[in-house]
Design a protein around this motif. Structure first.
Motif, short mmCIF file in Angstrom:
data_model
loop_
_atom_site.label_atom_id
_atom_site.label_comp_id
_atom_site.label_asym_id
_atom_site.label_seq_id
_atom_site.Cartn_x
_atom_site.Cartn_y
_atom_site.Cartn_z
N PRO A 271 0.83 -1.20 0.00
CA PRO A 271 0.00 0.00 0.00
C PRO A 271 0.87 1.26 0.00
N PRO A 272 0.44 2.38 -0.60
CA PRO A 272 -0.88 2.61 -1.19
C PRO A 272 -1.04 2.00 -2.59
N SER A 273 0.03 1.52 -3.17
CA SER A 273 -0.10 0.92 -4.51
C SER A 273 -0.90 -0.37 -4.38
N ASP A 274 -1.64 -0.74 -5.42
CA ASP A 274 -2.37 -2.01 -5.31
C ASP A 274 -1.60 -3.14 -5.99
N VAL A 275 -0.34 -2.87 -6.30
CA VAL A 275 0.50 -3.90 -6.92
C VAL A 275 0.96 -4.90 -5.85
N LEU A 276 0.79 -6.17 -6.14
CA LEU A 276 1.26 -7.19 -5.22
C LEU A 276 2.61 -7.71 -5.71
N THR A 277 3.47 -8.03 -4.78
CA THR A 277 4.74 -8.66 -5.16
C THR A 277 4.84 -9.96 -4.37
N ALA A 278 5.83 -10.77 -4.72
CA ALA A 278 5.97 -12.06 -4.05
C ALA A 278 7.42 -12.25 -3.64
N GLU A 279 7.62 -13.13 -2.68
CA GLU A 279 8.99 -13.43 -2.25
C GLU A 279 9.19 -14.93 -2.13
N ILE A 280 10.39 -15.33 -2.44
CA ILE A 280 10.85 -16.69 -2.15
C ILE A 280 11.99 -16.55 -1.15
N ASN A 281 11.83 -17.16 0.01
CA ASN A 281 12.88 -17.12 1.03
C ASN A 281 13.41 -18.53 1.24
N LEU A 282 14.70 -18.70 1.06
CA LEU A 282 15.30 -20.00 1.31
C LEU A 282 16.18 -19.91 2.55
N ASN A 283 16.30 -21.04 3.23
CA ASN A 283 17.06 -21.11 4.47
C ASN A 283 18.56 -21.05 4.17
N GLY A 284 19.18 -19.97 4.61
CA GLY A 284 20.59 -19.78 4.33
C GLY A 284 21.50 -20.70 5.10
N ASN A 285 20.95 -21.45 6.05
CA ASN A 285 21.80 -22.35 6.82
C ASN A 285 21.75 -23.80 6.32
N MET A 286 21.15 -23.98 5.15
CA MET A 286 21.24 -25.29 4.49
C MET A 286 22.42 -25.22 3.54
N TYR A 287 22.90 -26.37 3.13
CA TYR A 287 23.85 -26.38 2.03
C TYR A 287 23.05 -26.51 0.75
#
Ligand SMILES: *[C@@H]1O[C@H](CO)[C@@H](O)[C@H](O)[C@H]1NC(C)=O
Ligand SMILES: *[C@@H]1O[C@H](CO)[C@@H](O)[C@H](O)[C@H]1NC(C)=O
Ligand SMILES: *[C@@H]1O[C@H](CO)[C@@H](O)[C@H](O)[C@H]1NC(C)=O
Ligand SMILES: *[C@@H]1O[C@H](CO)[C@@H](O)[C@H](O)[C@H]1NC(C)=O
Ligand SMILES: *[C@@H]1O[C@H](CO)[C@@H](O)[C@H](O)[C@H]1NC(C)=O
Ligand SMILES: *[C@@H]1O[C@H](CO)[C@@H](O)[C@H](O)[C@H]1NC(C)=O
Ligand SMILES: *[C@@H]1O[C@H](CO)[C@@H](O)[C@H](O)[C@H]1NC(C)=O
Ligand SMILES: *[C@@H]1O[C@H](CO)[C@@H](O)[C@H](O)[C@H]1NC(C)=O
Length: 358
Positions: A241-257
């Motif tokens: 907000p205030p924009s009605d544009v949606l964004t997305a995220e991909i979060n990966l676990n940095g403590n994996m190999y």
């Protein structure tokens, strides 16, 4: 604070309880050093027995919920050590309603949840945490719930959910969190994964841009230890907000190999040496509108099975789901994608043909 409903709560726990998650300045060095550790020498050392530190909940959970085939049934209304984190685990993924706190009392609701879990994953329905069930629970999995969650924004974030398309265009961009210092050999892995999905949908164009401009933002983070479960990653949708544009995220676990395709001989789900492309395929799938699948050949299966450490090809059921999802959105109600012009209409007819061919 009133506790947000079940699924939103896990998402917010992942995002907010661990302040380091969004402290971008703070994650730089650890994630950088992690990514630098993505060389085969370190991975070999690791395979030789250098275990990653396990989170705090791990001991209680894994040591106390001991599979004991001699116990006929869990004693109702009695205490059983390790039951509290088990309840929390089941509630994180939609098998039990969430609660402010969990205790070790064995209750009917949790026994039913164990059965639902076992039925869903095609395990023998023992109603107890037997060794096969425990084996699955110990594996790394995606943090998106399996069931009983909604597409609904709490504090500007929501899980992605089948049937709710957050993007309104065919050309989507993705970008990498600069602090994650994702190396070109890893960004190429994502490019391949995006292309696999684009090819399969026939109607999407996915290209890389900067993190700030991207529709899909990708980063590696220290995950909160306070969430029960061995989580390798998740994805979510953000309101801006205030924009009605949606964004997305991909979060990966940095403590994996995170292993590259060239390192596939080192993969080990049990030791947290995971295939980056498989994780990318799975999370992109969520953002394109796919929920978890209980079919173990699907890229949308929530767990990383030891026998399927690298799973990047879409299964037949995945392809059927794509056909359904994208045929719905691209046909009569194409307006849902916001494509008013004649050119795009013609384009989508072309895409529809491609869909029919696959
Ligand atoms: C991230 O996790 C690593 C290892 O668990 C830890 O050493 C480091 O301090 C953490 N970094 C931040 C910013 O929390
Ligand atoms: C990936 O790229 C980084 C940086 O260029 C390099 O250090 C690393 O060895 C590469 N990894 C593999 C497996 O090629
Ligand atoms: C455990 O929690 C349940 C609610 O989930 C509650 O009804 C029960 O009284 C609690 N048991 C104890 C011993 O606190
Ligand atoms: C999802 O939404 C439905 C309908 O609004 C509601 O009844 C249900 O409780 C919600 N489920 C969760 C887990 O919030
Ligand atoms: C959600 O967005 C609104 C509008 O920008 C902002 O005021 C609010 O602080 C945001 N909430 C959270 C939790 O980020
Ligand atoms: C995508 O499709 C193109 C054209 O058919 C093909 O050349 C390419 O190998 C495909 N890429 C992937 C990752 O499937
Ligand atoms: C895909 O998107 C990129 C960047 O927006 C654009 O340059 C390219 O022409 C698009 N390709 C197709 C086939 O639409
Ligand atoms: C995958 O599921 C099928 C059908 O339920 C089963 O026969 C097979 O053993 C499963 N494979 C693994 C690796 O769990």
């Amino acid at each position: 604070m009133k506790k947000p409903f079940l699924s939103a709560f896990l998402l917010l726990s992942l995002l907010l309880l661990d302040q380091s998650h969004f402290a971008k300045a703070g994650i730089g060095s650890s994630v950088a050093s992690w990514f630098k550790s993505l060389n085969s020498e370190k991975i070999i050392n690791y395979v030789k027995g250098k275990k990653a530190p396990k989170p705090e909940w791990d001991n209680e959970f894994y040591n106390y919920v001991k599979p004991d085939p001699k116990l006929p049934n869990l004693p109702l209304n009695k205490e059983r050590k390790g039951f509290a984190p088990l309840k929390e685990y089941l509630s994180n993924f939609g098998y039990l309603p969430s609660s402010d706190s969990y205790n070790n009392t064995v209750d009917q609701q949790t026994l039913s949840a164990i059965k639902t879990f076992q039925e869903s994953f095609d395990l023998p329905v023992t109603g107890d945490i037997d060794s096969r069930t425990l084996k699955l629970i110990k594996l790394p999995r995606c943090a998106v719930p399996d069931m009983d969650f909604n597409y609904s924004f709490t504090q500007n974030v929501s899980w992605p959910k089948a049937g709710h398309r957050w993007f309104r265009k065919r050309s989507l961009t993705y970008g990498f969190l600069p602090e994650s210092e994702v190396q070109p050999n890893a960004t190429r892995v994502f490019k391949t994964a995006f292309t696999r999905w684009a090819n399969a949908t026939g109607s999407l164009n996915l290209t890389e841009t900067t993190y700030d401009d991207a529709d899909i933002k990708i980063g590696f983070y220290n995950f909160s230890d306070s969430v029960v479960g061995d989580l390798y990653g998740f994805s979510f949708i953000t309101e801006n907000p205030p924009s009605d544009v949606l964004t997305a995220e991909i979060n990966l676990n940095g403590n994996m190999y995170w292993a590259l395709p060239s390192e596939k001989e080192f993969l080990s789900a049990e030791d947290g040496i995971l295939d980056l492309e498989s994780a990318a395929m799975h999370q992109i799938g969520h953002l394109l509108g796919f929920d978890h699948s209980f079919k173990n050949d699907s890229v949308m299966y929530p767990y990383i099975l030891p026998s399927q450490e690298r799973k990047v090809e879409l299964s037949i059921s995945d392809k059927n789901n794509i056909r359904k999802q994208f045929a719905n959105a691209d046909s009569a109600n194409g307006g849902c994608l916001g494509v008013p012009s004649i050119t795009t209409l013609l384009l989508s007819l072309g895409f529809a043909c491609m869909l029919l061919m696959c």
